[in-house]
Scaffold this motif. Structure first.
Motif, PDB file in Angstrom:
ATOM      1  N   THR A 113       0.819  -1.136   0.073  1.00 36.83           N
ATOM      2  CA  THR A 113       0.155   0.049  -0.224  1.00 36.83           C
ATOM      3  C   THR A 113       0.880   1.157  -0.061  1.00 36.83           C
ATOM      4  O   THR A 113       1.825   1.489   0.847  1.00 36.83           O
ATOM      5  N   PHE A 114       0.577   1.912  -0.880  1.00 37.42           N
ATOM      6  CA  PHE A 114       1.388   3.310  -0.744  1.00 37.42           C
ATOM      7  C   PHE A 114       1.330   4.146   0.151  1.00 37.42           C
ATOM      8  O   PHE A 114       0.003   4.498   0.334  1.00 37.42           O
ATOM      9  N   GLY A 115       2.178   4.706   0.644  1.00 39.46           N
ATOM     10  CA  GLY A 115       2.394   5.754   1.675  1.00 39.46           C
ATOM     11  C   GLY A 115       2.539   7.010   0.964  1.00 39.46           C
ATOM     12  O   GLY A 115       2.953   7.148  -0.136  1.00 39.46           O
TER      13      GLY A 115
ATOM     14  N   GLY B  10      -2.353   5.402  -0.636  1.00 33.15           N
ATOM     15  CA  GLY B  10      -3.679   4.565  -0.590  1.00 33.15           C
ATOM     16  C   GLY B  10      -3.689   3.591  -1.697  1.00 33.15           C
ATOM     17  O   GLY B  10      -4.588   2.465  -1.744  1.00 33.15           O
ATOM     18  N   ASP B  11      -3.208   3.700  -2.663  1.00 39.38           N
ATOM     19  CA  ASP B  11      -3.147   2.666  -3.989  1.00 39.38           C
ATOM     20  C   ASP B  11      -2.314   1.373  -3.563  1.00 39.38           C
ATOM     21  O   ASP B  11      -1.557   1.648  -2.552  1.00 39.38           O
ATOM     22  N   THR B  12      -2.796   0.401  -4.107  1.00 41.31           N
ATOM     23  CA  THR B  12      -1.998  -0.931  -3.594  1.00 41.31           C
ATOM     24  C   THR B  12      -1.784  -1.610  -4.859  1.00 41.31           C
ATOM     25  O   THR B  12      -2.264  -1.545  -6.008  1.00 41.31           O
ATOM     26  N   ILE B  13      -0.885  -2.579  -4.689  1.00 38.04           N
ATOM     27  CA  ILE B  13      -0.417  -3.607  -5.487  1.00 38.04           C
ATOM     28  C   ILE B  13      -0.553  -4.824  -4.757  1.00 38.04           C
ATOM     29  O   ILE B  13      -0.079  -5.082  -3.718  1.00 38.04           O
TER      30      ILE B  13
ATOM     31  N   THR C 192      -2.891  -7.303  -9.097  1.00 35.42           N
ATOM     32  CA  THR C 192      -3.562  -6.374  -9.524  1.00 35.42           C
ATOM     33  C   THR C 192      -3.107  -5.032  -9.067  1.00 35.42           C
ATOM     34  O   THR C 192      -2.472  -4.968  -8.081  1.00 35.42           O
ATOM     35  N   PHE C 193      -3.754  -3.792  -9.484  1.00 34.86           N
ATOM     36  CA  PHE C 193      -3.210  -2.534  -9.231  1.00 34.86           C
ATOM     37  C   PHE C 193      -4.658  -2.039  -8.920  1.00 34.86           C
ATOM     38  O   PHE C 193      -5.256  -1.973  -9.617  1.00 34.86           O
ATOM     39  N   PHE C 194      -4.561  -1.206  -7.746  1.00 34.75           N
ATOM     40  CA  PHE C 194      -5.864  -0.551  -7.140  1.00 34.75           C
ATOM     41  C   PHE C 194      -5.825   0.994  -7.020  1.00 34.75           C
ATOM     42  O   PHE C 194      -4.869   1.303  -6.357  1.00 34.75           O
ATOM     43  N   ASP C 195      -6.472   1.815  -7.875  1.00 42.24           N
ATOM     44  CA  ASP C 195      -6.271   3.085  -7.728  1.00 42.24           C
ATOM     45  C   ASP C 195      -7.697   3.587  -6.644  1.00 42.24           C
ATOM     46  O   ASP C 195      -8.531   3.551  -7.042  1.00 42.24           O
ATOM     47  N   THR C 196      -7.098   3.929  -5.725  1.00 40.20           N
ATOM     48  CA  THR C 196      -8.335   4.580  -4.508  1.00 40.20           C
ATOM     49  C   THR C 196      -9.143   5.823  -5.120  1.00 40.20           C
ATOM     50  O   THR C 196     -10.100   5.684  -4.609  1.00 40.20           O
ATOM     51  N   SER C 197      -8.302   6.730  -5.817  1.00 37.43           N
ATOM     52  CA  SER C 197      -9.256   7.830  -6.304  1.00 37.43           C
ATOM     53  C   SER C 197     -10.058   7.525  -7.126  1.00 37.43           C
ATOM     54  O   SER C 197     -11.370   8.350  -7.258  1.00 37.43           O
ATOM     55  N   ALA C 198      -9.976   6.593  -7.950  1.00 34.91           N
ATOM     56  CA  ALA C 198     -11.113   6.378  -9.077  1.00 34.91           C
ATOM     57  C   ALA C 198     -11.759   5.003  -8.604  1.00 34.91           C
ATOM     58  O   ALA C 198     -12.771   4.546  -9.236  1.00 34.91           O
ATOM     59  N   THR C 199     -11.402   4.360  -7.592  1.00 34.00           N
ATOM     60  CA  THR C 199     -12.186   3.236  -6.944  1.00 34.00           C
ATOM     61  C   THR C 199     -12.307   2.156  -8.268  1.00 34.00           C
ATOM     62  O   THR C 199     -12.995   1.497  -8.673  1.00 34.00           O
ATOM     63  N   ALA C 200     -10.853   1.765  -8.822  1.00 32.19           N
ATOM     64  CA  ALA C 200     -10.754   1.012  -9.961  1.00 32.19           C
ATOM     65  C   ALA C 200      -9.642   0.126  -9.927  1.00 32.19           C
ATOM     66  O   ALA C 200      -8.592   0.633  -9.333  1.00 32.19           O
TER      67      ALA C 200
END
Length: 113
Positions: free
Chosen positions: A19-21, A102-105, A52-60
């Motif tokens: 999770t990106f800080g 908040g983005d995750t790999i 998977t890659f998760f973009d928290t700002s786009a919830t995608a």
């Protein structure tokens, strides 16, 4: 970074996430080290590595392509849908999206050792 793995006989099951800080960044290819070396000759027929890659700002979510690098590493690549056919491209600070807090790999898989 969080992860766990278990080896049962000659099979390894694992999952890990990053999770990106505030100070996190991507500066080139994303390479994942496996918890134990993969058995020779099994990278194409007895392994199942997913990411998977998760973009928290786009919830995608974006699906990553996992490319065998060595018996103990895989490189994660982004899927590019800009052309007629899907291709893969190197993950960067703006691919598959601009990484932020908040983005995750997430990577998981099962393979033979």
């Amino acid at each position: 970074v969080a992860g766990r793995w278990v080896q049962i006989g000659t099979t390894v099951h694992f999952t890990a996430s990053f999770t990106f800080g505030a100070g996190s960044a991507v500066a080139g290819p994303v390479t994942v080290s496996l918890p134990a070396a993969m058995a020779a000759g099994t990278q194409n027929n007895h392994s199942s590595i997913h990411a998977t890659f998760f973009d928290t700002s786009a919830t995608a979510f974006s699906i990553a392509t996992c490319s065998y690098t060595t018996s103990s590493t895989y490189t994660l690549r982004a899927t590019n849908a800009a052309g007629t056919y899907l291709t893969t491209t190197t993950v960067s600070s703006t691919i598959p999206f601009t990484w932020a807090t908040g983005d995750t790999i997430t990577v998981s898989g099962t393979y033979e050792v």
